[in-house]
Enzyme design. Structure first.
Site, mmCIF file in Angstrom:
data_model
loop_
_atom_site.group_PDB
_atom_site.id
_atom_site.type_symbol
_atom_site.label_atom_id
_atom_site.label_comp_id
_atom_site.label_asym_id
_atom_site.label_seq_id
_atom_site.Cartn_x
_atom_site.Cartn_y
_atom_site.Cartn_z
ATOM 1 N N TYR A 178 15.423 74.589 28.485
ATOM 2 C CA TYR A 178 15.261 73.315 29.361
ATOM 3 C C TYR A 178 13.843 73.070 29.796
ATOM 4 O O TYR A 178 13.369 71.931 29.781
ATOM 5 C CB TYR A 178 16.345 73.633 30.431
ATOM 6 N N ALA A 218 11.230 74.359 28.499
ATOM 7 C CA ALA A 218 10.217 73.824 27.324
ATOM 8 C C ALA A 218 10.432 72.511 27.107
ATOM 9 O O ALA A 218 9.587 71.770 26.622
ATOM 10 C CB ALA A 218 10.486 74.744 26.162
ATOM 11 N N VAL A 232 21.693 60.423 21.926
ATOM 12 C CA VAL A 232 20.298 60.403 21.392
ATOM 13 C C VAL A 232 19.609 61.521 20.779
ATOM 14 O O VAL A 232 18.646 61.190 20.149
ATOM 15 C CB VAL A 232 19.580 60.295 22.938
HETATM 16 P P1 NAP Z 1 24.389 64.530 34.223
HETATM 17 O O1 NAP Z 1 25.334 64.082 35.677
HETATM 18 O O2 NAP Z 1 25.059 65.586 33.828
HETATM 19 O O3 NAP Z 1 24.426 63.066 33.422
HETATM 20 C C1 NAP Z 1 23.979 63.125 32.293
HETATM 21 C C2 NAP Z 1 23.878 62.186 31.490
HETATM 22 O O4 NAP Z 1 23.325 62.249 30.160
HETATM 23 C C3 NAP Z 1 25.212 61.492 31.272
HETATM 24 O O5 NAP Z 1 25.385 60.271 31.362
HETATM 25 C C4 NAP Z 1 25.539 61.941 29.748
HETATM 26 O O6 NAP Z 1 26.303 60.807 29.013
HETATM 27 C C5 NAP Z 1 24.269 61.724 29.346
HETATM 28 N N1 NAP Z 1 23.868 62.574 28.130
HETATM 29 C C6 NAP Z 1 23.769 63.888 27.970
HETATM 30 N N2 NAP Z 1 23.704 64.241 26.176
HETATM 31 C C7 NAP Z 1 23.557 62.770 25.957
HETATM 32 C C8 NAP Z 1 23.298 62.472 24.450
HETATM 33 N N3 NAP Z 1 23.256 63.447 23.435
HETATM 34 N N4 NAP Z 1 23.125 61.294 24.038
HETATM 35 C C9 NAP Z 1 23.347 60.324 25.244
HETATM 36 N N5 NAP Z 1 23.638 60.559 26.448
HETATM 37 C C10 NAP Z 1 23.732 62.021 26.891
HETATM 38 O O7 NAP Z 1 22.727 64.716 34.738
HETATM 39 P P2 NAP Z 1 21.967 64.376 35.938
HETATM 40 O O8 NAP Z 1 21.758 65.206 36.867
HETATM 41 O O9 NAP Z 1 22.244 63.021 36.379
HETATM 42 O O10 NAP Z 1 20.570 64.455 35.132
HETATM 43 C C11 NAP Z 1 19.982 63.263 34.579
HETATM 44 C C12 NAP Z 1 18.519 63.612 33.972
HETATM 45 O O11 NAP Z 1 17.821 64.016 35.189
HETATM 46 C C13 NAP Z 1 18.412 64.558 33.098
HETATM 47 O O12 NAP Z 1 17.481 64.489 32.116
HETATM 48 C C14 NAP Z 1 18.379 66.085 33.802
HETATM 49 O O13 NAP Z 1 17.554 66.994 33.017
HETATM 50 C C15 NAP Z 1 17.231 65.250 34.738
HETATM 51 N N6 NAP Z 1 17.165 65.900 35.984
HETATM 52 C C16 NAP Z 1 18.209 66.324 36.830
HETATM 53 C C17 NAP Z 1 18.126 66.920 38.084
HETATM 54 C C18 NAP Z 1 19.310 67.289 39.050
HETATM 55 O O14 NAP Z 1 19.037 67.864 39.818
HETATM 56 N N7 NAP Z 1 20.332 66.691 38.862
HETATM 57 C C19 NAP Z 1 16.724 67.667 38.198
HETATM 58 C C20 NAP Z 1 15.655 67.563 37.355
HETATM 59 C C21 NAP Z 1 15.965 66.819 36.060
HETATM 60 P P3 NAP Z 1 27.834 61.190 28.602
HETATM 61 O O15 NAP Z 1 28.634 61.983 30.075
HETATM 62 O O16 NAP Z 1 28.400 59.850 28.523
HETATM 63 O O17 NAP Z 1 27.995 62.196 27.503
#
Ligand code: NAP
Length: 250
Positions: A158, A160, A67
């Site tokens: 992050y 920001a 992305v």
């Molecule tokens: P995660 O398990 O690490 O999964 C991240 C996902 O994003 C993966 O499917 C990865 O795909 C994809 N991704 C990363 N870089 C990418 C790129 N450049 N282009 C396309 N896809 C990309 O993370 P998560 O914890 O589920 O987090 C998901 C969202 O929630 C994020 O925006 C994160 O900041 C937000 N969030 C998470 C938490 C938490 O506690 N977990 C809290 C607040 C916000 P690939 O593996 O295929 O590369």
């Protein structure tokens, strides 16, 4: 039982190969929504998600695209629009961290996080917006973070990126409000995922003191909220930053 009012719609969920994105894709499928599963590195995992979605009875396919790269996003969105003719729901979920104190933060750590979290949201949204405007219906749902509201030591980049998504949401919501397109951001707190589960116990114990409910959330807590915002029932909700964090942002 409330019947889904978005059955048959078409969604693109970025970063849907695992974690929160995967849960959102599955929850939308429960509503009868067809889901294109974007991935960057985890191709096998993305194909497994597609199989899970098809088992629910909706259409799905995996679509590669980093992305942060505008040309890859354009190709990804075109392939979904070519296959289905439309995208009704965009969930900008793809996100990364690259933590460290600002005094030692590299340009790469800054650029990577901004590139994926903020530029990715911009690239994907711009790519789908014209067609949503034409069809006079759309849902843009961004995944922010409680850290974009409160800040966090070691996460200036992050924080920001996620704070910028809040401004993005409010401005765009005003731009497209009359076109029947809503733009909202969900801000999760600490959700049990691969990233959070591997934190050292002493870090988890410290974080726990910030959460009034006293425990981490589950991916489905976020997914249920996203499914509601995607639904017709949420048609009057726009420009909002909705926290799902056990009270952490209070
Ligand atoms: P995660 O398990 O690490 O999964 C991240 C996902 O994003 C993966 O499917 C990865 O795909 C994809 N991704 C990363 N870089 C990418 C790129 N450049 N282009 C396309 N896809 C990309 O993370 P998560 O914890 O589920 O987090 C998901 C969202 O929630 C994020 O925006 C994160 O900041 C937000 N969030 C998470 C938490 C938490 O506690 N977990 C809290 C607040 C916000 P690939 O593996 O295929 O590369």
């Amino acid at each position: 039982m409330v019947k889904s009012d978005i059955e048959g719609k078409f969604a693109l969920v970025t970063g849907a190969s695992k974690g929160i994105g995967r849960a959102i894709a599955l929850r939308l499928a429960d509503e009868g929504v067809n889901v294109a599963v974007n991935y960057n590195r985890s191709e096998d995992a993305a194909h497994k998600v597609v199989a899970d979605l098809e088992a629910v009875g909706v259409k799905s396919f995996a679509v590669h695209g980093d992305v942060s790269q505008v040309d890859q996003v354009q190709a990804m969105v075109s392939s979904v629009q070519d296959a289905w003719g439309r995208i009704d729901i965009l969930v900008n979920n793809a996100g990364i961290i690259s933590d460290g104190l600002l005094v030692r933060m590299s340009d790469t750590a800054w650029d990577d996080v901004m590139g994926t979290n903020l530029n990715g949201t911009f690239h994907c949204t711009r790519a789908v917006l014209r067609q949503m405007i034409r069809q006079r219906w759309g849902r843009i749902i961004n995944i922010g973070s409680v850290v974009g509201i409160r800040g966090n030591i070691g996460q200036v980049n992050y924080s920001a990126s996620k704070a910028a998504i809040i401004g993005f949401t409010k401005a765009l919501a005003k731009e497209v409000a009359t076109r029947n397109i809503t733009v909202n951001t969900v801000t999760p707190g600490y959700i049990s995922t691969d990233t959070v589960d591997v934190l050292p116990q002493e870090t988890k114990d410290r974080i726990m003191t910030w959460i009034p409910q006293g425990h981490f959330g589950e991916v489905d807590d976020v997914a249920h909220l996203v499914a509601y915002i995607a639904s017709e029932r949420a048609k009057y909700l726009t420009g909002q930053i909705v926290s799902i964090d056990g009270g952490m942002a209070i």
